[in-house]
Motif scaffolding. Structure first.
Motif, short mmCIF file in Angstrom:
data_model
loop_
_atom_site.label_atom_id
_atom_site.label_comp_id
_atom_site.label_asym_id
_atom_site.label_seq_id
_atom_site.Cartn_x
_atom_site.Cartn_y
_atom_site.Cartn_z
N SER A 4 61.76 -4.12 39.23
CA SER A 4 62.61 -3.25 38.88
C SER A 4 63.01 -2.68 38.19
O SER A 4 64.53 -3.63 37.79
CB SER A 4 63.15 -2.25 40.41
OG SER A 4 62.95 -1.35 39.76
N ARG A 5 63.47 -1.75 37.85
CA ARG A 5 64.46 -1.60 35.84
C ARG A 5 65.64 -1.60 36.87
O ARG A 5 66.86 -1.19 36.18
CB ARG A 5 63.83 -0.63 35.45
CG ARG A 5 62.82 -0.81 34.32
CD ARG A 5 62.91 -0.09 33.93
NE ARG A 5 62.91 1.70 33.55
CZ ARG A 5 63.31 3.08 33.17
NH1 ARG A 5 63.05 3.02 31.44
NH2 ARG A 5 63.37 3.31 33.83
N PHE A 6 66.06 -0.62 38.55
CA PHE A 6 66.53 -0.43 38.94
C PHE A 6 67.32 -1.31 40.42
O PHE A 6 66.48 -1.20 40.94
CB PHE A 6 67.10 1.32 39.51
CG PHE A 6 66.38 2.39 38.08
CD1 PHE A 6 67.01 3.12 37.07
CD2 PHE A 6 64.79 2.85 38.07
CE1 PHE A 6 66.82 3.57 36.18
CE2 PHE A 6 64.42 4.01 36.81
CZ PHE A 6 65.82 4.11 35.69
N THR A 7 68.34 -1.50 40.30
CA THR A 7 68.92 -1.79 41.58
C THR A 7 68.94 -1.14 42.41
O THR A 7 68.43 0.42 41.82
CB THR A 7 70.03 -2.51 41.03
OG1 THR A 7 71.43 -0.87 41.35
CG2 THR A 7 70.10 -3.28 40.00
N GLU A 8 68.94 -1.81 43.52
CA GLU A 8 68.85 -1.00 44.78
C GLU A 8 70.30 0.36 44.86
O GLU A 8 70.08 1.72 45.19
CB GLU A 8 69.54 -1.43 46.51
CG GLU A 8 67.67 -2.53 46.47
CD GLU A 8 67.79 -3.48 46.21
OE1 GLU A 8 69.17 -3.93 45.32
OE2 GLU A 8 66.91 -4.73 46.31
N ALA A 9 71.26 -0.01 44.39
CA ALA A 9 72.84 0.37 44.07
C ALA A 9 72.70 2.47 42.70
O ALA A 9 72.66 3.09 43.81
CB ALA A 9 73.86 0.09 43.29
N ILE A 11 69.49 3.10 42.62
CA ILE A 11 68.18 3.68 43.49
C ILE A 11 69.05 4.97 44.05
O ILE A 11 68.66 6.25 43.77
CB ILE A 11 67.26 3.37 43.75
CG1 ILE A 11 66.09 2.31 42.50
CG2 ILE A 11 66.04 4.48 44.62
CD1 ILE A 11 65.57 1.56 43.25
N ILE A 12 69.90 4.64 44.90
CA ILE A 12 70.84 4.88 46.46
C ILE A 12 71.46 6.69 45.31
O ILE A 12 71.89 7.82 45.55
CB ILE A 12 71.23 4.26 47.22
CG1 ILE A 12 70.48 3.67 47.19
CG2 ILE A 12 71.84 5.23 47.75
CD1 ILE A 12 69.80 2.72 49.22
N GLY A 13 72.03 5.80 43.84
CA GLY A 13 72.88 7.00 44.00
C GLY A 13 72.46 8.23 42.89
O GLY A 13 72.91 9.52 42.68
N ILE A 14 71.09 7.40 42.83
CA ILE A 14 70.25 8.71 41.84
C ILE A 14 69.70 9.73 43.38
O ILE A 14 69.37 11.27 42.22
CB ILE A 14 68.90 8.37 41.02
CG1 ILE A 14 69.43 7.39 39.82
CG2 ILE A 14 68.43 9.04 41.06
CD1 ILE A 14 68.36 6.57 39.50
N ASP A 49 71.74 3.75 53.11
CA ASP A 49 72.53 3.28 52.26
C ASP A 49 72.46 1.87 51.68
O ASP A 49 71.13 1.56 51.91
CB ASP A 49 74.20 2.99 53.75
CG ASP A 49 74.08 4.74 54.15
OD1 ASP A 49 74.63 5.89 53.50
OD2 ASP A 49 75.13 4.01 55.51
N LEU A 50 73.32 2.10 51.23
CA LEU A 50 73.02 0.26 50.28
C LEU A 50 73.38 -0.67 50.87
O LEU A 50 72.39 -1.36 50.70
CB LEU A 50 74.50 0.53 49.21
CG LEU A 50 74.47 -0.90 48.26
CD1 LEU A 50 72.94 -0.40 47.48
CD2 LEU A 50 75.30 -0.14 47.27
N SER A 51 73.60 -0.41 51.95
CA SER A 51 73.03 -1.63 52.83
C SER A 51 72.00 -1.70 53.42
O SER A 51 71.03 -3.28 53.91
CB SER A 51 74.35 -1.84 54.53
OG SER A 51 74.50 -0.47 54.82
#
Length: 87
Positions: A4-9, A11-14, A49-51
């Motif tokens: 993925s181009r996006f990290t989990e952090a 994606i969750i922010g978006i 959440d991020l975790s």
């Protein structure tokens, strides 16, 4: 598998911005996502959440490793049966 181009952090922010009131079309345009990708990510990461997302990724990696080990073991089993002449 494609990374993925996006990290989990990210994606969750978006997703958090969209949940806070930003229109979906605006979030997609700002971050360069198609609406289909946005909704696929929302289905996977929505409400996390991020975790939680990091734990999900860790479990997916562990599951893939276990599946490879099982496939290798089954292949070894088939080879041994062929050598012994048992069907």
């Amino acid at each position: 598998m494609r990374k993925s181009r996006f990290t989990e952090a990210r994606i969750i922010g978006i997703l958090k911005k969209q949940e806070a009131g930003m229109p979906t079309a605006g979030a997609c345009r700002k971050h360069g996502l198609s609406p289909a990708t946005f909704y696929r990510l929302k289905a996977k990461y929505g409400g996390m959440d991020l975790s939680d997302a990091r734990r999900l990724k860790q479990l997916e990696d562990e599951n893939a490793k276990l599946k490879r080990l099982l496939a290798d073991t089954m292949l070894d089993n088939v080879v041994l049966k062929d050598l012994l002449g048992k069907p």
